[in-house]
Design an enzyme around this catalytic site. Sequence first.
Site, PDB file in Angstrom:
ATOM      1  N   HIS A 279       1.192  30.350 -56.234  1.00  0.00           N
ATOM      2  CA  HIS A 279       2.006  29.807 -55.137  1.00  0.00           C
ATOM      3  C   HIS A 279       1.244  29.766 -53.817  1.00  0.00           C
ATOM      4  CE1 HIS A 279       3.172  33.750 -53.345  1.00  0.00           C
ATOM      5  NE2 HIS A 279       3.251  34.188 -54.587  1.00  0.00           N
ATOM      6  N   GLU A 325       7.485  30.407 -53.177  1.00  0.00           N
ATOM      7  CA  GLU A 325       7.819  31.456 -54.145  1.00  0.00           C
ATOM      8  C   GLU A 325       8.451  32.652 -53.442  1.00  0.00           C
ATOM      9  OE1 GLU A 325       7.313  35.132 -56.563  1.00  0.00           O
ATOM     10  OE2 GLU A 325       6.424  34.706 -54.623  1.00  0.00           O
ATOM     11  N   GLU A 326       7.938  32.975 -52.262  1.00  0.00           N
ATOM     12  CA  GLU A 326       8.307  34.251 -51.632  1.00  0.00           C
ATOM     13  C   GLU A 326       9.765  34.341 -51.215  1.00  0.00           C
ATOM     14  OE1 GLU A 326       6.664  36.723 -51.947  1.00  0.00           O
ATOM     15  OE2 GLU A 326       4.525  36.326 -51.882  1.00  0.00           O
TER      16      GLU A 326
END
Lengths: 467, 467
Positions: A279, A325-326
């Site tokens: 990512h 993603e985070e």
Amino acid sequence: MKYFNFIFLLVLTLEISAQSDAENIKKIYSQSLTDGKSYEWLRHLSNNIGARLSGSYGAEQAVAYTKEELEKLGLDKVWLQPVMVPKWIRGLPEFAYIETKQGKTTHVNICALGGSVETPNGGVRAQVVEVMGIDELKALGKDRVQGKIVFFNRPMQADLINTFEAYGGCSDQRYSGAYEAGKLGAVGVIVRSLNLRLDDFPHTGSMTYADLPVSQRIPSAAISTNDAELLSTMLALDPSLSFFFKQNCQQLDDVLSYNVIGEITGSEFPEEYIVVGGHLDSWDLGDGSHDDGAGVVQSMDVLRLLKISGITPKRSIRVVLFMNEENGLRGGKKYAEIAKSKNEKHIFALESDSGGFTPRGFSFDCSDAQFQKVLGWKELFKPYLIHYFEKGGSGADIGPLKSDGIVLAGLRPDSQRYFDHHHAANDTFDAVNKRELELGAATMASLVYLFDTYGTAVEITNDTFKD
Amino acid sequence: MKYFNFIFLLVLTLEISAQSDAENIKKIYSQSLTDGKSYEWLRHLSNNIGARLSGSYGAEQAVAYTKEELEKLGLDKVWLQPVMVPKWIRGLPEFAYIETKQGKTTHVNICALGGSVETPNGGVRAQVVEVMGIDELKALGKDRVQGKIVFFNRPMQADLINTFEAYGGCSDQRYSGAYEAGKLGAVGVIVRSLNLRLDDFPHTGSMTYADLPVSQRIPSAAISTNDAELLSTMLALDPSLSFFFKQNCQQLDDVLSYNVIGEITGSEFPEEYIVVGGHLDSWDLGDGSHDDGAGVVQSMDVLRLLKISGITPKRSIRVVLFMNEENGLRGGKKYAEIAKSKNEKHIFALESDSGGFTPRGFSFDCSDAQFQKVLGWKELFKPYLIHYFEKGGSGADIGPLKSDGIVLAGLRPDSQRYFDHHHAANDTFDAVNKRELELGAATMASLVYLFDTYGTAVEITNDTFKD
């Protein structure tokens, strides 16, 4: 005799292909260690671009840079896949201190958790309730929590060998702590950083308010492990001490961003897709070198290593650099949504999102029969000290691709140092070792090569020969 | 039926002992990761004492400190074993530059090799002959070498997975370079540092003049990898450039030092000895945290971990902290000499001298039958991701113990980062990760536990049952 010939030919064929697999894999490792690009890409991503939280200027630059670099590789296609992402900003630096009843103050290191609301303008000051987890908080009940700051202090379990297990055993405090404490009328949450080491870095990460009404959303921050120890010690001496913190973070409207995708189109089965990715976004502290700059540049180098090793993929190989993603997983969901809408047959997806340390192997999410097939390749990795082939999870971004038939896998590097850096200001380029990063890229490329060569269809087993 | 009962009992016994082995090993790992002392000992050794070259004040302090700490553990015996060691000192900092024919100078980073003579008072200035190794030097012959500085620039081979192999492939330049170049009339030797990374640290290490008369002994230094690249590039542009270096090192008379030894006396077979050790001396740059502070504190913790895990060794277990591995091996030789003179039966010796990184397994120097026995224990290490059990070398200090019947072994940690620090100013405490160090200590303690429990006698195999 005919039977004998068949066996003989089979053995011969297997031997020849095994030999050329071993040679191709040797070439891939050698290229990565002597002519790899991953480290140089990471240097730029980390030092020239830096942090890449979704919606930030860094994320935008990272999209442009990686697209440009993929275009230089002479792939068959490179494109951007639009996706709306959340935008959260930290604002002014956080500030916190412990104040004793004598009025003495000690500064401590905190950082807002990603998604947290800000404190009121004058900050939050309150007495502290220390708990070892959500169950203990619930047992305390509203009376003893209302108006307090809840301090979640359960440490990661040191005697678990796999540090991701220790992480999984504590991350509920960070993710759901503010939600649970807010329901009980707390005014703020302080969470011990998810770090196995005692040091001064606070570690951020995602959190949720779920369905909590805005009025019950309380600010939530991580505190460094050293300061968590300090706070706990001081609380034992003086349970009536107060804690003050101020943070200025904000959730803004979603903005447009992109997954970055490159493809080598398959020579024999172009409609069968293999995905390798990491990512592109990172947290805003540090520069996201391990999480997940490493996975990004390794994935990019997988396609390049196959090319310069003279391997012509039969299937279409895509590198996908996922956005967000985070704090949202929007990129991973978008990629899967589009793949499904186009009816693309994905047979294998591999993610690197566990740091750029020495690779130890892979975790596979697949059927038992597929896993048996994969185990047959393990010996090919022995010269590279790759020994870990186990069933388990894969990666967050590729998770949404899960369906019958696909094999999902995650690269599993050595995990001992990962949480020293994870989501903290010391997740920086100097913490990545060039050879370890390159070994990871080669390990990934070798597995992609094998899946491309042999596919995921489960072959006839010895049982087939039984009467 | 009797036969069946025998087998049944055998299987039952094996199962019970396997279970308790697994439990004991789990306890050892858990103690090391939650209550280990190795990291705290290393902090003191590295930060409070520092470099420990044989004959230095640091070495003397390290002897006193480790003896004192071993005494605190309540072992059965702790003592010092006297040994005379060489004393070489670096003197004033080295100084070097490249000078172009236009008289422009560029400073470069060098360090004298251990054992080198000093330069004449005014330093050495000469033209440079770059070679890729000793064979190339010999092929050049006296005419082209006389009066020159020989620059050995063969880099470590990046595509070898085991970095110790890459080290072994280049270390002859450092060890014998000055001897070979001196014979051909060279005036100095500059050796590319044995480092896989490009950086500014020169890496020292031992060298020899062998039987060369004093008049032919020329000064020899290592140059950082970055500066080796620079020198090579500048030489390609201007082969007539000159190189200047000055160093002030000296070989003094031998001095008295000590091996530090602690023992838990065996409860059943006190006359059978197991040794676990590392070397207490280090090079004088950095503080020798990885080489071999790590091995020292891990070995000390092996005995402590056995004790606190409630294991009573049947055999006598000794921790031996060897003096002078780096430039003489006097401690290792002395220990073996004394053991032999006392007719002590050593059955197993284990050394940790490959850095404090995540342990991957062991290399065993023993008979095939003994190795087969050891392989039977490998599965017990799987939960700790220890997978490397191979035949090969062990450790320099325990080498002199080699004899029929003894099993020698070396801990094999992840090797990727080791030569970034080896013998250089950046071999410091901050480069050691607490968990990695502790995992190494536990891995060593577990193997020592198994050798103590089962000995090294090769047991009856399946073949024995054959008619």
